[in-house]
Every structure is written in C-alpha cells, then in structure tokens.
Design a protein around this motif. Sequence first.
Motif, mmCIF file in Angstrom:
data_model
loop_
_atom_site.group_PDB
_atom_site.id
_atom_site.type_symbol
_atom_site.label_atom_id
_atom_site.label_comp_id
_atom_site.label_asym_id
_atom_site.label_seq_id
_atom_site.Cartn_x
_atom_site.Cartn_y
_atom_site.Cartn_z
ATOM 1 N N ILE A 153 3.690 10.361 -6.763
ATOM 2 C CA ILE A 153 4.635 10.732 -7.826
ATOM 3 C C ILE A 153 3.885 11.075 -9.113
ATOM 4 O O ILE A 153 4.190 12.059 -9.813
ATOM 5 C CB ILE A 153 5.646 9.591 -8.049
ATOM 6 C CG1 ILE A 153 6.556 9.467 -6.813
ATOM 7 C CG2 ILE A 153 6.472 9.832 -9.291
ATOM 8 C CD1 ILE A 153 7.439 8.244 -6.827
ATOM 9 N N ILE A 154 2.878 10.229 -9.420
ATOM 10 C CA ILE A 154 2.091 10.502 -10.640
ATOM 11 C C ILE A 154 1.387 11.844 -10.532
ATOM 12 O O ILE A 154 1.353 12.648 -11.476
ATOM 13 C CB ILE A 154 1.090 9.355 -10.873
ATOM 14 C CG1 ILE A 154 1.833 8.077 -11.249
ATOM 15 C CG2 ILE A 154 0.100 9.718 -11.958
ATOM 16 C CD1 ILE A 154 0.959 6.845 -11.306
ATOM 17 N N ILE A 155 0.830 12.141 -9.344
ATOM 18 C CA ILE A 155 0.153 13.443 -9.160
ATOM 19 C C ILE A 155 1.124 14.592 -9.329
ATOM 20 O O ILE A 155 0.834 15.608 -10.005
ATOM 21 C CB ILE A 155 -0.520 13.477 -7.781
ATOM 22 C CG1 ILE A 155 -1.715 12.499 -7.754
ATOM 23 C CG2 ILE A 155 -0.997 14.876 -7.429
ATOM 24 C CD1 ILE A 155 -2.281 12.266 -6.381
ATOM 25 N N PHE A 156 2.319 14.473 -8.742
ATOM 26 C CA PHE A 156 3.311 15.528 -8.896
ATOM 27 C C PHE A 156 3.722 15.692 -10.355
ATOM 28 O O PHE A 156 3.935 16.820 -10.852
ATOM 29 C CB PHE A 156 4.536 15.245 -8.021
ATOM 30 C CG PHE A 156 4.378 15.704 -6.600
ATOM 31 C CD1 PHE A 156 4.378 17.069 -6.303
ATOM 32 C CD2 PHE A 156 4.221 14.786 -5.564
ATOM 33 C CE1 PHE A 156 4.239 17.495 -5.005
ATOM 34 C CE2 PHE A 156 4.071 15.221 -4.277
ATOM 35 C CZ PHE A 156 4.074 16.581 -3.975
ATOM 36 N N VAL A 157 3.851 14.565 -11.044
ATOM 37 C CA VAL A 157 4.214 14.653 -12.476
ATOM 38 C C VAL A 157 3.131 15.370 -13.258
ATOM 39 O O VAL A 157 3.391 16.243 -14.111
ATOM 40 C CB VAL A 157 4.481 13.244 -13.030
ATOM 41 C CG1 VAL A 157 4.605 13.301 -14.548
ATOM 42 C CG2 VAL A 157 5.756 12.695 -12.432
ATOM 43 N N ILE A 216 0.838 -1.204 0.000
ATOM 44 C CA ILE A 216 0.000 0.000 0.000
ATOM 45 C C ILE A 216 0.871 1.252 0.000
ATOM 46 O O ILE A 216 0.589 2.249 -0.695
ATOM 47 C CB ILE A 216 -0.937 -0.025 1.213
ATOM 48 C CG1 ILE A 216 -1.964 -1.155 1.065
ATOM 49 C CG2 ILE A 216 -1.658 1.309 1.375
ATOM 50 C CD1 ILE A 216 -2.794 -1.405 2.295
ATOM 51 N N ALA A 217 1.944 1.239 0.779
ATOM 52 C CA ALA A 217 2.847 2.398 0.799
ATOM 53 C C ALA A 217 3.450 2.645 -0.573
ATOM 54 O O ALA A 217 3.568 3.800 -1.032
ATOM 55 C CB ALA A 217 3.934 2.180 1.843
ATOM 56 N N CYS A 218 3.844 1.547 -1.244
ATOM 57 C CA CYS A 218 4.409 1.701 -2.595
ATOM 58 C C CYS A 218 3.376 2.282 -3.568
ATOM 59 O O CYS A 218 3.684 3.151 -4.396
ATOM 60 C CB CYS A 218 4.923 0.360 -3.093
ATOM 61 S SG CYS A 218 6.382 -0.223 -2.214
ATOM 62 N N ILE A 219 2.113 1.784 -3.456
ATOM 63 C CA ILE A 219 1.061 2.303 -4.334
ATOM 64 C C ILE A 219 0.825 3.785 -4.061
ATOM 65 O O ILE A 219 0.686 4.608 -4.982
ATOM 66 C CB ILE A 219 -0.217 1.485 -4.146
ATOM 67 C CG1 ILE A 219 -0.006 0.046 -4.661
ATOM 68 C CG2 ILE A 219 -1.398 2.126 -4.862
ATOM 69 C CD1 ILE A 219 -1.127 -0.898 -4.333
ATOM 70 N N ILE A 220 0.777 4.143 -2.749
ATOM 71 C CA ILE A 220 0.561 5.555 -2.398
ATOM 72 C C ILE A 220 1.697 6.417 -2.920
ATOM 73 O O ILE A 220 1.486 7.518 -3.485
ATOM 74 C CB ILE A 220 0.393 5.700 -0.883
ATOM 75 C CG1 ILE A 220 -0.924 5.046 -0.447
ATOM 76 C CG2 ILE A 220 0.417 7.158 -0.464
ATOM 77 C CD1 ILE A 220 -1.089 4.936 1.047
ATOM 78 N N MET A 221 2.929 5.967 -2.764
ATOM 79 C CA MET A 221 4.070 6.728 -3.257
ATOM 80 C C MET A 221 4.007 6.864 -4.766
ATOM 81 O O MET A 221 4.300 7.940 -5.330
ATOM 82 C CB MET A 221 5.373 6.039 -2.830
ATOM 83 C CG MET A 221 5.639 6.084 -1.321
ATOM 84 S SD MET A 221 5.852 7.761 -0.695
ATOM 85 C CE MET A 221 7.336 8.236 -1.550
#
Length: 266
Positions: free
Chosen positions: A217-221, A208-213
């Motif tokens: 990242i996708i949102i920041f991109v 879950i942490a990996c998915i959230i990260m």
Amino acid sequence: QSTWGLHSPFMFDEYASEFGELTLAISRNVYNIPNLSGAEKKALVDETANKLSEAQLLLSNMKLELQEMPKATAKTYESRVADCGAQLANLDRDFKQAKFALPKDAAGREALMGGTDIELSERSQQQRAKARDGVTRLQEDNERIAQIVRLANETEELGRGSLDDLALQREKMLKTKNNLGVAEAGILRAGKFIRTMQNRTIVTKLTIACIIMTLIIIIFVVIYVKWFGKKSSSSLNSGGSPIAPSPPPPPSPPPFVPSTTTGGGR
C-alpha cells in the motif's frame, strides 16, 4: 489342604499298636480276675478298669485320626477301627462278667473263660498274629499315604512356582502399562507443543502478510503521489504562467598560468 498331612504318618499306627498291647493285657487280667479274691482281686479289677479307659481313649484318638484322613484313604481304615471298637466292647463285657463271677472249680473257670488254658493261649496267639498283621497293613498303608503326601507336596511346590511366574509376569505387565502411560503423557505434551507452534506459525504468517500488504500500500501511495504529482505540475506550466529564466551560471575563474623567467632578465 488336610491337616492329616501335617501329622506324623505313623500316628495311627502307634495308636493301633498301643491298643493291641492294651487289649492283650486286658484279656490276661480278665482271665485272672475270677481266680483272685480280696485285695488282689480289687487291685487287678482297678488296673483292668484303667486299661479299659486307656484303650477307649486310644480308640477315640484313632477315630480322630480317621476323621483327619482324606476320604479315599480313610476307607481303608474304617473297618479296622470298627473291629477295634467291637473287640473293646467284647472285652468290657467279659470284664464285667469276670468281676462278679465266682467259679468254684477249674470247670467253672473254663466255662467262664470259654475254654481251657491251652485254648486261651491259642486264642491269645491268634489275636497277637492278627494284631501283627494289622500293624503290618497299617505300616504299608502309612507308606502309601506318605508317598501320596510327598506327591501332593511336590505338586504344591510346582503350583507355587507357577504362581511365582505369574506374579512376575503380572509385575512386568504393570511396568509396561506404567511405561505406556508415561509415553502417552509425553505424546500429549508433544501434541500440545505442536499445536502451540502451529498457532504461533499462523500468527507469524498473518503478521508478515499484514506487513507485506502495508508495504504494498505504501509503495502504491508513493507511486501515486509521484506519478500524479508530475502530471499536475506539467498542467500548471502549460496553462500560461511564465517560466522564470534560470539564472546564468557564475563566471568561471581564469586559468592559472605559471610565470616563466629567463636568465637574462635578472
């Protein structure tokens, strides 16, 4: 446990009674042997010898019974067995003397037998009284022995009951131990299951942490692309490139006017 308790408590008494009867018969035969001759004397000598053998056998049986008795009880019988042995030895000695004695008159017979007929009768009665007293004492001792044996048997029964109770308690303790072993095995399995669940929970949390990260990242991109994309387009417009005029909007269609007719026009 002594084998005396397995025999009849009156066995020694029976041997002693038979021994007393035999010694009385031997005494009468020893008294009568010198007065006989020929075949009668030989027959009485053989009969007396057989009775002496039987008395010796009874004495041996009494000694065997004495050996089987408990030590505390045997002490009361040792003196009687010794008296019986001494009496038998005296009778054997008298028998050997009477077998070869040849008295010629009544005085000789009295000298051989150690007294007159009245004295012999009194001596025989005394021996019988002693034998009866001995038998009575043996009976009393046998009754005491029977009581001791009964108490020993009762004590043995109590001991067996205690051993049975201990055996039951041992079985209960073994069952409890087995139940504890089963419970311990269950606890170990539960512990393994809990550790497995903990490991899975950790893996799930990491996923879950990996998915959230990844989503962050996708949102920041996306934000970066949108933000910096607008800046770049505005910088190009401000650099002097003509902006093409937007085409005029298409003409709107004329409004629909319904026709009005009157009655005179027709």
